[in-house]
Design a protein around this motif. Structure first.
Motif, PDB file in Angstrom:
ATOM      1  N   LEU A 130       0.851  -1.200   0.000  1.00 11.24           N
ATOM      2  CA  LEU A 130       0.000   0.000   0.000  1.00 11.24           C
ATOM      3  C   LEU A 130       0.884   1.247   0.000  1.00 11.24           C
ATOM      4  O   LEU A 130       1.808   1.351   0.815  1.00 11.24           O
ATOM      5  N   ARG A 131       0.607   2.158  -0.909  1.00 12.84           N
ATOM      6  CA  ARG A 131       1.415   3.370  -1.028  1.00 12.84           C
ATOM      7  C   ARG A 131       0.498   4.579  -1.185  1.00 12.84           C
ATOM      8  O   ARG A 131      -0.460   4.529  -1.938  1.00 12.84           O
ATOM      9  N   TYR A 176      -2.395   3.631  -3.550  1.00  9.86           N
ATOM     10  CA  TYR A 176      -2.138   2.686  -4.645  1.00  9.86           C
ATOM     11  C   TYR A 176      -1.850   1.335  -4.016  1.00  9.86           C
ATOM     12  O   TYR A 176      -0.878   1.183  -3.283  1.00  9.86           O
ATOM     13  N   GLN A 177      -2.706   0.365  -4.297  1.00  4.73           N
ATOM     14  CA  GLN A 177      -2.598  -0.943  -3.645  1.00  4.73           C
ATOM     15  C   GLN A 177      -2.182  -2.005  -4.654  1.00  4.73           C
ATOM     16  O   GLN A 177      -2.831  -2.146  -5.699  1.00  4.73           O
ATOM     17  N   GLY A 178      -1.114  -2.720  -4.340  1.00  5.08           N
ATOM     18  CA  GLY A 178      -0.709  -3.867  -5.150  1.00  5.08           C
ATOM     19  C   GLY A 178      -0.200  -3.515  -6.533  1.00  5.08           C
ATOM     20  O   GLY A 178      -0.243  -4.341  -7.447  1.00  5.08           O
ATOM     21  N   PHE A 179       0.323  -2.310  -6.705  1.00  4.18           N
ATOM     22  CA  PHE A 179       0.768  -1.879  -8.036  1.00  4.18           C
ATOM     23  C   PHE A 179       2.106  -2.496  -8.405  1.00  4.18           C
ATOM     24  O   PHE A 179       3.020  -2.533  -7.581  1.00  4.18           O
ATOM     25  N   PRO A 180       2.258  -2.928  -9.661  1.00  3.87           N
ATOM     26  CA  PRO A 180       3.616  -3.239 -10.138  1.00  3.87           C
ATOM     27  C   PRO A 180       4.423  -1.941 -10.188  1.00  3.87           C
ATOM     28  O   PRO A 180       3.868  -0.863 -10.449  1.00  3.87           O
ATOM     29  N   GLY A 185       6.391  -0.547 -12.178  1.00  2.54           N
ATOM     30  CA  GLY A 185       6.380   0.244 -13.407  1.00  2.54           C
ATOM     31  C   GLY A 185       5.117   1.051 -13.615  1.00  2.54           C
ATOM     32  O   GLY A 185       5.105   2.000 -14.402  1.00  2.54           O
ATOM     33  N   LEU A 186       4.056   0.708 -12.935  1.00  4.47           N
ATOM     34  CA  LEU A 186       2.797   1.431 -13.090  1.00  4.47           C
ATOM     35  C   LEU A 186       2.644   2.537 -12.039  1.00  4.47           C
ATOM     36  O   LEU A 186       1.758   3.383 -12.134  1.00  4.47           O
ATOM     37  N   PRO A 214       3.343   5.979  -9.918  1.00  2.00           N
ATOM     38  CA  PRO A 214       3.920   7.305 -10.185  1.00  2.00           C
ATOM     39  C   PRO A 214       5.327   7.390  -9.579  1.00  2.00           C
ATOM     40  O   PRO A 214       5.653   6.656  -8.640  1.00  2.00           O
TER      41      PRO A 214
END
Lengths: 525, 525
Positions: A142-143, A495-499, A501-502, A504
């Motif tokens: 989580l970010r 942003y949850q569970g983002f790779p 590269g996706l 920001p």
């Protein structure tokens, strides 16, 4: 180069489709050229459409890029040179040193937000890494970062033609946050607004900002402003001005299908409490400082010390005699507009006719139109408590002194005041216990509390709060001066569970922006 | 110990003066003992007066003291043991593991805010030291900290009888901020509320908190809640519930002589976008995960995935067949209240009768009152775009799938949605470009964006955002879950020129709280 009377819709100079406004030279009453035709609803919509179109690209510019843009605006304003100073003087009646100082403040403000952008704390990056082994269930990655709200409507203020207008604090903080800005210029200084607007457009072009990142509109009444606030592409509003104007914008913003925040800075009488030991120890200095703060710039500051509270007695009598003496020497000063002068005249007449209020002294009379003759009034605590009409702001150099029976009444008075931008204490060591007893009330009433200073003069820095409880502002959680002003135009996104590269840039694992992130509850050093 | 049916006004158990509410066991329809008489306006005022009286002392308690109080509340809730679990199960129809898990979450939430209090960043201390030699004028010493807004009204939520109710996230974050709390219990679970309220009062007594730091009120209609929101001593509101309820509170708060912030979390359909490669690669897993998220807890979550968007074709047909298969196996689950069940029935009937919507599958029928039979509906993008009625939330286990001609329609759909708490993307590497194109729109529409997860399940941590643009919430700048929730109840105050001894501890030069302060633009390491 000459002024054109045009609005700026994105990069285009556009003549308004509606009735023109024209600035008045307040010292002479003469009209100034050129005329500034006002925008139509279609022109407002055009500016908002451009702002919305610019938003996606602008908000994802790197902080460094936006910092460079803010610095370029400062450079372009400086490059306007004397033309800007002369026009601002003519439109406001303010003296040259004041306008020059305000230009310096405006440019410093832009550069301060550039520094804030680079420091990066405004992004408030928080990372809670995945805990795939956690029981009873795994935690995803989580970010959080802050993103800008969207295009912002900014209303120029009459009393700061540079620092709270086209490229003032609201514009600087909104642009810093990543929000395109549509300015409704104050009708008192359209020429100053055009000069500064053109400087902003030059900077935007030079820095290759998307068209629509900035527009400048004129308008005779409230129509342009209201059309702007209800446009669905506008997502927040910055305003400094009258209570009636601010409340009208708040109502319009709340009535939208999607309500939006309005940051309206409206009215304040900025109480000053003189404690007994301070009054005894330095009444001459206090009297001089008080009159200087009260009459500076014809009293046309949001932080003007309109209310002074002290214990009755010989020391106060001597203070008042000294203050009256200083005030009687004060030359009349030109006010910003005929409307402001008339409102001042109505306000001081009402006080003069109030049965429980006595006129103690008046400044020197003026010898031309729109001259503010300073006034000093006195009343007593019971009368003040009994009549809320005495709690209202008179914009201009008018002070009301409230005599109290004892310092115990200070708190009673403070509790009855409306919300304020500032509250001031003058004290010596012997007053500390009394001040300590009053302080909890003042913290709840004001955004800034001062000791042994005067409230006029608002530093642009990290610690400043130019805000306060209603009706000083419409949103007590915010400041309109200082670097914390950027937070008005941001909201958090997770942003949850983002790779990687996706994500920001601000949230990528490699930390390309060099931020000090909060990771799993610990701040990076 | 037994439940008493009393309200808690400060430390006193008080019987309400108005009509009683009584909880319903939703699985049986039976009324539960005891009756809970509602508060009168005078009793609301009494709770607010106590909260206001407690405010000065409570807000200046040390962060460590408040952290201890929050931990004591968690301990007292745990000490309630099975009595709490059993009552919450009876009042909500929720199964034991869910209520036990929610108790754990509630106590963890309180302890997380205790940790946040000790870390100190919430104070946001900024110091700009005096520059006495600066030209053209000296800079005074300026210091900023955050202080609490004042007493907060908290409304219990129907669907989280512990985690979003009497000692839930709103209460925990308000108490952490230094705000006394007056809770209006949700009428669906008064007994659970009484148990938890008594735990809070025990903790307050044990920790020697001022009386009035917490009160608990009951009430049958909206009267108690509205009286609370318009009481002048209440300075902010936390609410989770329906859009009509939230908007009524917002209107009341805006119409006060002093408007106050309302943090209302209202409605969201939580769109899920299935990208083509993900759909191809793991349609079975996605179908199973989707139905599990949709039907969990009878779908009674703010983050329930009510809308699923995918490209039409064989893969989607196979996904829908699999999802329908799973859904048909789902047993009916008891809903929280008869009112929620009726609203669900109305909502699914309206969808079933919509000419452009097809019922794809239904879960197993129920065998008692208030049973939620899950539903899965399908429509196409044009129909969805044409009818805003299809964009509304149906609270419960009902999903609408929107078939798109191509992924280009995803953005068009996203742009037309109202503000959301969450938006979810399911993707594989081959979908990254499509996802990247959609992301800017989703960031503006939602508070949390997920990749390859399901939106139900909201982690309590630093990075969480449980918020989003209107109407998901009334204030897109805030989150109601996670440690950033504390900022909803704070405002900045600046202290100018203070002698060190008059400063609050957080701002004293010796830094007795051990904070990492921002000094002259530099963060202390």
């Amino acid at each position: 180069m000459n002024l054109t009377g045009n609005m700026l819709i994105g990069r285009q100079a556009v003549t308004g489709d509606r009735d023109a406004i024209r600035a008045v030279h307040p010292a002479t009453g003469n009209l100034l050229e050129p005329a500034y035709p006002g925008g139509s609803e279609a022109q407002v919509a055009q500016a908002c459409a451009l702002a919305w179109a610019a938003f996606d690209a602008y908000r994802e510019t790197a902080p460094e890029t936006r910092a460079g843009f803010l610095e370029a605006i400062a450079e372009e304003i400086e490059a306007l040179g004397d033309a800007l100073i002369e026009r601002a003087m003519a439109e406001t009646g303010l003296p040259q040193p004041r306008i020059q100082g305000e230009r310096g403040r405006t440019c410093q403000q832009l550069r301060t937000f550039a520094r804030t952008l680079r420091a990066g704390e405004w992004l408030d990056v928080r990372i809670d890494p995945a805990l795939p082994e956690r029981q009873p269930q795994a935690r995803p990655d989580l970010r959080q970062r802050r993103i800008p709200l969207g295009p912002v409507a900014v209303f120029g203020a009459s009393n700061f033609p540079l620092a709270f207008s086209v490229a003032g604090g609201d514009t600087a903080s909104a642009l810093a946050a990543g929000c395109p800005v549509v300015v409704k210029a104050h009708s008192a200084h359209p020429g100053t607004s055009e000069w500064v607007g053109r400087a902003v457009v030059r900077a935007a072009t030079r820095c290759r900002m998307p068209e629509g990142v900035f527009s400048l509109l004129f308008g005779a009444g409230r129509e342009v402003g209201l059309a702007l606030v209800i446009d669905p592409r506008i997502k927040a509003v910055g305003f400094t001005g009258s209570r009636s104007g601010g409340l009208a914008l708040c109502r319009a913003a709340q009535a939208r299908p999607e309500p939006i925040p309005v940051y309206a800075e409206m009215s304040s009488i900025n109480p000053v409490f003189l404690f007994s030991n301070a009054l005894q120890a330095r009444l001459e200095v206090l009297a001089e400082g008080y009159v200087a703060s009260l009459t500076q710039g014809a009293g046309q500051f949001c932080t003007n010390p309109g209310l002074l509270i002290a214990r009755e007695g010989e020391a106060l009598d001597a203070f008042l005699a000294a203050a009256a003496g200083h005030l009687r020497q004060c030359p009349a000063q030109t006010m910003l507009t005929p409307g402001i002068f008339q409102a001042f005249a109505v306000g001081v007449d009402a006080l003069a006719q109030h049965p429980q209020v006595r006129l103690l002294a008046a400044g020197l009379p003026g010898d031309g139109p729109n001259r503010c003759q300073a006034r000093l009034f006195v009343t007593d605590a019971e009368s003040f408590l009994a009549d809320p009409a005495l709690h209202g702001e008179i914009f201009g150099a008018a002070g009301l002194v409230v005599r109290c029976r004892d310092e115990g009444q200070f708190r009673q008075l403070a509790e009855r005041l409306e919300g304020q931008l500032t509250a001031t204490l003058h004290l010596e060591d012997g007053d500390l216990d009394s001040a300590r007893a009053l302080l909890p009330t003042l913290e709840l009433k004001a955004g800034r509390v001062l000791v042994n200073g005067w409230p006029t003069g608002v530093e642009v820095c990290d610690a400043m709060v130019h805000g306060g409880p209603f009706p000083a502002t419409s949103d007590t959680r915010a400041t309109s001066v200082g670097t914390a002003a950027i937070h008005r135009f941001l909201r958090p996104v997770c942003y949850q569970g983002f790779p990687d590269g996706l994500l920001p840039a601000a949230l990528r694992q490699a930390n390309p922006l060099g931020l000090k992130r909060l990771i799993d509850g610990e701040r990076e050093a």
